[in-house]
Design an enzyme around this catalytic site. Structure first.
Site, PDB file in Angstrom:
ATOM      1  CE  LYS A  28     -34.879  11.969  50.767  1.00 25.89           C
ATOM      2  NZ  LYS A  28     -33.467  11.789  50.398  1.00 25.89           N
ATOM      3  NE  ARG A  68     -27.688   2.889  53.007  1.00 28.39           N
ATOM      4  CZ  ARG A  68     -26.672   3.730  52.773  1.00 28.39           C
ATOM      5  NH1 ARG A  68     -25.531   3.575  53.432  1.00 28.39           N
ATOM      6  NH2 ARG A  68     -26.784   4.694  51.880  1.00 28.39           N
TER       7      ARG A  68
END
Length: 507
Positions: free
Chosen positions: A282, A356
């Site tokens: 990120k 996920r």
């Protein structure tokens, strides 16, 4: 040369206010501050319960007129009291149209106005206890939330006691439920706010173990070796780059009157205790608040802690899939293939789509081993959801209309607003991978494709997915103070405290 890092210990944290009931009027309770509700009238303002005796000695309506008060929800007008008694201040607080949101905002405004005080007595919930008690308590509790790690101590403290005047013991059960829901919201905020130099998967498991001991919940914790041995490939893969290995936490709640036919609901929370993005790192600004990437796990833990207090009538299993998504030589790589619990495989095209991967394992385990009547997962899952709905709403996907309806109904009551999003089957083809059963980062529309990815792990169980990606407050806004919001504890507890949380679900 190895270096031993110093142990981290949090300083003493502030406590939420304690609430008491009194059937007496506010002037009969010994307190330094009285807070009265102000109601907009057709032609003039009205002051609610408790005003009559006080107005014999204080021109409160005149003061409201002089100050230009409107009675809007959360508006505070301060009236100073002089004399030899204990009373020093009367707060006149608007309750607007007396909706649940109005009482919540009035409670929050009161809490901010009485910081660093010992005791306040108020009649605000007495305007309409059936509507106002629970949201008032939530507002006053959560607007008192503060996390600090300062050497000099907390910059302010919440008021110690809030006495609810003109309310008798017949409201005791309602108050107990209201406090349980509000304190669960506080607990979720606390877990989400703890910095990640203290908070890691093992720490989270320790918190769950302590909580289970306090509340009588059953607990089971998978360490990294057991996770690998039993096929939890997603959790293991995401956690393999970190010096602090992953955990799967299971908590079981059984109501007192449960029988063989009592149904079970599974709650699954994303517990990424820090998210660097992995090798798909990120940017710095995007990483700053990633201590809150375990908000879903924090919410599940907080909800499980309060189920007995709110009288949840069904069995509940809480699963927290916890890992730190770190960067190292052993970190998960783009292009790797992960084998999940149950055998389904995912090609990892973006290591920053890690949530996920861990949720999938926990959901597949729940479908196979628990066989619940319904399953709800909650996660700070996609930036796309934050773009779509901002900071104050969460998206809700569901493959069962009645389950969605129950959650939306609970969101309206709790003040944590859910917006139902479409689970569009036309986007299913985006999940296709050339080497695995699915691509973990199939692209936009990102919130929908993430939900479709998870849908494959439900085992046909009625399911809802709550994406709370916008889980930060940047200023004092109604019942929220700055920081991770812990969004979801109140809405899930409101749903689970209902007489029949599964009404119509799966029919």
């Amino acid at each position: 040369m190895s270096t031993t890092l110093p142990s981290q210990t949090l300083p003493k944290q502030v406590e939420p206010p304690t609430f008491t009931l009194s059937p007496l009027g506010p002037e009969s309770v010994d307190a330094e501050i009285i807070a009265l509700p102000v109601l907009p009238g057709d032609d003039a303002l009205l002051i609610g319960p408790g005003a009559a005796d006080l107005e014999d000695h204080h021109d409160l309506l005149g003061h409201l007129e002089f100050e230009g008060a409107t009675g809007s929800a959360g508006e505070v007008t301060t009236y100073a009291v002089t004399g030899s008694g204990a009373l020093r201040q009367i707060l006149l607080i608007g309750v607007g149209e007396q909706r649940r949101d109005d009482f919540r905002r009035a409670g929050a405004a009161l809490a901010r106005a009485v910081r660093d005080r010992t005791h306040v007595v108020t009649t605000i919930p007495a305007v309409d206890p059936e509507v106002g008690l629970e949201p008032f308590v939530a507002g006053a509790t959560l607007a008192s939330f503060l996390f600090h790690w300062r050497s000099e101590g907390a910059p302010w403290t919440p008021v110690e006691t809030i006495t609810l005047a003109d309310l008798g013991d017949d409201q005791a059960a309602a108050l107990e439920r209201a406090e349980a829901i509000a304190r669960a919201g506080w607990r979720a905020r606390f877990y989400a706010t703890v910095p990640s130099n203290l908070k890691n998967p093992a720490w989270l498991a320790e918190q769950a173990t302590a909580l289970a001991g306090e509340t009588g919940l059953k607990i089971d914790v998978w360490d990294e070796e057991r996770l690998a041995a039993e096929g939890f490939g997603g959790i293991v893969a995401v956690g393999q780059g970190s010096a602090t290995p992953p955990r799967l936490i299971r908590l079981d709640y059984t109501p007192r009157k449960a029988g063989r036919k009592t149904p079970t609901i599974v709650l699954v929370g994303k517990g990424i205790t820090f998210d660097t993005g992995g090798l798909n790192i990120k940017p710095g600004d995007g990483m700053l608040n990633m201590k809150r990437d375990m908000t879903g796990g924090a919410v599940v833990l907080a909800v499980m802690s309060a189920l007995a207090e709110v009288g949840c009538p069904v069995k509940v299993v809480g699963l927290i899939a916890s890992a730190e998504n770190a960067i190292s030589g052993s970190a998960l790589r783009p292009g790797d293939v992960v084998a999940h619990y149950g055998g389904r495989t995912s090609e990892v095209t973006n290591t920053d789509a890690e949530g996920r991967l861990v949720l999938a394992d926990a959901m597949a385990y729940a479908a196979e081993k628990v066989k619940p009547a319904a399953m709800v997962d909650i996660a700070t899952l996609t930036g796309a959801m934050r773009v779509a709905l901002g900071q104050t709403l969460a998206g809700c996907f569901a493959d069962d209309d009645e389950l969605a309806a129950r959650l939306i109904e609970a969101s309206d009551a709790s003040g944590e607003a859910l917006w139902r999003m479409p689970l569009v089957a036309d986007y299913e083809e985006k999940l296709s991978s050339k080497v695995a059963d699915a691509d973990n980062a199939p692209g936009g529309p990102g919130a929908i494709t993430a939900a479709l990815f998870l849908h494959h792990f439900t085992g046909g169980v009625p399911w809802a997915h709550v994406d709370v990606a916008g889980g930060d407050a940047y200023a004092d806004v109604h019942e929220l103070t700055p920081g991770p919001t812990g969004f979801g504890a109140r809405v899930l507890l409101t749903w689970l405290a209902g007489a029949d949380p599964l009404d119509g679900v799966g029919a």
